[in-house]
Motif scaffolding. Structure first.
Motif, PDB file in Angstrom:
ATOM      1  N   ILE A  28       0.845  -1.182   0.000  1.00  0.00           N
ATOM      2  CA  ILE A  28       0.000   0.000   0.000  1.00  0.00           C
ATOM      3  C   ILE A  28       0.885   1.238   0.000  1.00  0.00           C
ATOM      4  O   ILE A  28       2.031   1.201   0.424  1.00  0.00           O
ATOM      5  CB  ILE A  28      -0.941   0.042   1.219  1.00  0.00           C
ATOM      6  N   GLY A  29       0.338   2.335  -0.497  1.00  0.00           N
ATOM      7  CA  GLY A  29       1.015   3.613  -0.413  1.00  0.00           C
ATOM      8  C   GLY A  29       0.413   4.432   0.713  1.00  0.00           C
ATOM      9  O   GLY A  29      -0.810   4.454   0.891  1.00  0.00           O
ATOM     10  N   LEU A  30       1.266   5.116   1.476  1.00  0.00           N
ATOM     11  CA  LEU A  30       0.817   5.905   2.620  1.00  0.00           C
ATOM     12  C   LEU A  30       1.259   7.356   2.470  1.00  0.00           C
ATOM     13  O   LEU A  30       2.408   7.631   2.122  1.00  0.00           O
ATOM     14  CB  LEU A  30       1.384   5.337   3.926  1.00  0.00           C
ATOM     15  N   CYS A  31       0.336   8.272   2.761  1.00  0.00           N
ATOM     16  CA  CYS A  31       0.615   9.702   2.683  1.00  0.00           C
ATOM     17  C   CYS A  31      -0.187  10.403   3.774  1.00  0.00           C
ATOM     18  O   CYS A  31      -1.301   9.994   4.093  1.00  0.00           O
ATOM     19  CB  CYS A  31       0.218  10.235   1.306  1.00  0.00           C
ATOM     20  N   HIS A  32       0.365  11.463   4.343  1.00  0.00           N
ATOM     21  CA  HIS A  32      -0.317  12.138   5.445  1.00  0.00           C
ATOM     22  C   HIS A  32      -1.138  13.343   5.014  1.00  0.00           C
ATOM     23  O   HIS A  32      -1.673  14.061   5.862  1.00  0.00           O
ATOM     24  CB  HIS A  32       0.701  12.566   6.518  1.00  0.00           C
ATOM     25  N   GLU A  33      -1.260  13.603   3.706  1.00  0.00           N
ATOM     26  CA  GLU A  33      -1.970  14.790   3.260  1.00  0.00           C
ATOM     27  C   GLU A  33      -3.429  14.815   3.723  1.00  0.00           C
ATOM     28  O   GLU A  33      -3.944  15.853   4.126  1.00  0.00           O
ATOM     29  CB  GLU A  33      -1.904  14.899   1.734  1.00  0.00           C
TER      30      GLU A  33
ATOM     31  N   ASN B 134      -3.404   3.922  -0.435  1.00  0.00           N
ATOM     32  CA  ASN B 134      -3.324   3.868  -1.897  1.00  0.00           C
ATOM     33  C   ASN B 134      -3.187   2.419  -2.320  1.00  0.00           C
ATOM     34  O   ASN B 134      -2.234   1.736  -1.933  1.00  0.00           O
ATOM     35  CB  ASN B 134      -2.130   4.695  -2.385  1.00  0.00           C
ATOM     36  N   LEU B 135      -4.147   1.951  -3.129  1.00  0.00           N
ATOM     37  CA  LEU B 135      -4.205   0.567  -3.580  1.00  0.00           C
ATOM     38  C   LEU B 135      -4.691   0.525  -5.031  1.00  0.00           C
ATOM     39  O   LEU B 135      -5.385   1.453  -5.478  1.00  0.00           O
ATOM     40  CB  LEU B 135      -5.188  -0.237  -2.721  1.00  0.00           C
TER      41      LEU B 135
END
Length: 495
Positions: free
Chosen positions: A190-195, A378-379
């Motif tokens: 998975i993709g990780l972002c704090h926005e 994010n997947l």
């Protein structure tokens, strides 16, 4: 009717009880010598007592990985540390990956040799990108450098730890995550972002302001997330049953809800400042709330980076991240913003063992011994956003339980917003295809279709592309530059 005879207990085959989850895990950090993300992880692990184990730090800069390992073990000795972790720098990537439970990815090429050119060369052609990490000519170059590396990571994970969960923080996040899945379709990445967290924080601030209550925690702000990383949108937001979009409407109608900023006001601001003026403007125009910082939004909404610069960008309360800042941020001796673990360990800077606000440790705890949590990830799209292609990496909420991450159906986007996102999805998919084939001319088609690049004549765009490739050729070894017709046409690239 004859009743069914139940078997006697002694005739029933006894089944073994499920095993308890392992509470000792192995984490492999690729990019483990990084300046920013590893120290955040170490602090969060030190504050978590539900899981324990070892952290293997791999980095091409082995000395940086060793320094971070020393720091991680130092954090374990600080007051308030309840976790039990051992940090080790590992020189061999295969050894670091072997048998791991979680892989964390946060990597970057030396900005002074790459990112600086990504920002400066397009500026000479009139493209005033604010960040340059995700899209635009800068983001496209970063994709070209990153996808081959993440294809290699995907292959290595398939070979050494195919069952591991993979948490990717690297930008361009969408394309890097997509490359992992293209290389290893069964990868659990998975993709990780704090926005999106910042959007929840902004809504929490409005709740406190207009309801005169204690500011709620961001986790109390329930939102429906949909889009792609750094261009994510919210069409439902609630707190205690209250529709928070009505509060946004109210706030925009107040005297200070919308305003213009001057160049002088923005001169001394941090480049990461977020005044939410672009957020509110896009919400007014499209009827759906953006959930990313303004500095990212202006790159997708290219209306905001046209005109006289920096005046027409600064008026929205947004400041460009300069190449000088990027270069200095990489070098701790030149920047106060960069995390300096040595200064902490030597007592030159006060160290505080406090939560980072990131969720990697919460995710790992939930996937192993936890209960459940809902957060944005994010997947690849399997239907969670209708109207976008299946397989394209999208950002929505997901339900995380032990051993499972399931995306939550977010529904469709408004057509006008979906049209904007579709362009970027198509460019991402084209760039993935080009990078896996090493086809530089196919990459140029994606480059040419980027909304920022579309402001140029095709021949001008070709020259900018060729100049960027020539300047960063050392980092494009996986591309077949010699067979490129586009580069052969250009004076900027000498075959």
């Amino acid at each position: 009717m004859r009743s069914k005879q139940l078997p006697h207990r002694e005739e029933t085959e006894e089944k073994a009880l499920p095993s308890l989850p392992e509470d000792e895990i192995k984490i492999t950090y690729i990019g483990g010598g990084a300046r920013e993300w590893p120290p955040k992880l170490f602090r969060d692990l030190a504050l978590c007592s539900d899981i324990e184990g070892e952290v293997a730090l791999f980095d091409l800069d082995y000395e940086s990985a060793q320094l971070n390992a020393e720091f991680g073990n130092w954090v374990q000795e600080q007051d308030g540390a309840v976790g039990d972790w051992t940090y080790t720098a590992v020189e061999d990537r295969a050894e670091a990956l072997e048998g791991t439970d979680f892989v964390i990815l946060s990597t970057q090429f030396n900005p002074a040799e790459t990112f600086v050119h990504d920002l400066d060369i397009p500026r000479e052609y009139g493209i005033y990108g604010a960040v340059g990490a995700t899209i635009g000519p800068s983001g496209m170059m970063r994709m070209m450098r990153t996808v081959p590396v993440y294809r290699e990571f995907g292959n290595a994970i398939q070979e050494h730890c195919p069952d591991a969960w993979v948490l990717n923080y690297t930008n361009p996040l969408t394309v890097a995550t997509r490359a992992l899945h293209e290389a290893f379709p069964d990868i659990k990445a998975i993709g990780l972002c704090h926005e999106v967290f910042h959007a929840q924080d902004m809504l929490a601030d409005l709740v406190a302001k207009y309801y005169d209550v204690e500011r709620p925690d961001r986790d109390e702000i329930d939102i429906n997330v949909k889009g792609i990383n750094h261009y994510t949108w919210v069409d439902e937001a609630r707190w205690r049953g209250i529709d928070l979009l009505t509060i946004v409407d109210h706030h925009i109608g107040q005297g200070d809800g919308l305003r213009e900023y001057t160049v002088e006001e923005m001169a001394d601001e941090d480049p990461f400042v977020d005044n939410n003026q672009v957020t509110f403007e896009l919400y007014r125009r499209f009827g759906i709330l953006p959930a990313a910082g303004d500095r990212h939004l202006v790159e997708y909404g290219t209306w905001f980076i046209q005109g006289d610069m920096p005046e027409d960008l600064n008026r929205w309360g947004v400041k460009r991240t300069t190449s000088d800042y990027r270069a200095k941020h990489w070098n701790p001796s030149e920047s106060e913003q960069t995390t300096d673990v040595t200064a902490w360990m030597e007592g030159e800077t006060k160290f505080e063992l406090a939560p980072s606000g990131e969720i990697a440790v919460d995710l790992m705890r939930t996937l192993t011994v936890g209960d459940s949590m809902k957060t944005h990830v994010n997947l690849p799209n399997t239907g969670q956003i209708t109207g976008l292609p299946e397989g394209a990496v999208v950002e929505t909420n997901a339900l995380i339980t032990p051993g499972s991450i399931k995306p939550i159906n977010a529904g469709p986007l408004p057509r006008q917003v979906r049209n904007q996102i579709q362009t970027h999805v198509n460019n991402h998919e084209t760039m993935i295809e080009a990078a896996f084939a090493g086809d530089i001319d196919l990459a140029f088609r994606a480059f040419l279709n980027d909304p920022q690049v579309k402001t140029l004549q095709t021949e001008t765009a070709r020259e900018m592309f060729a100049e960027l490739v020539a300047t960063e050729e050392e980092y494009l070894q996986d591309w077949n530059l010699e067979k490129s017709e586009v580069l052969a046409e250009s004076e900027a690239f000498d075959n």
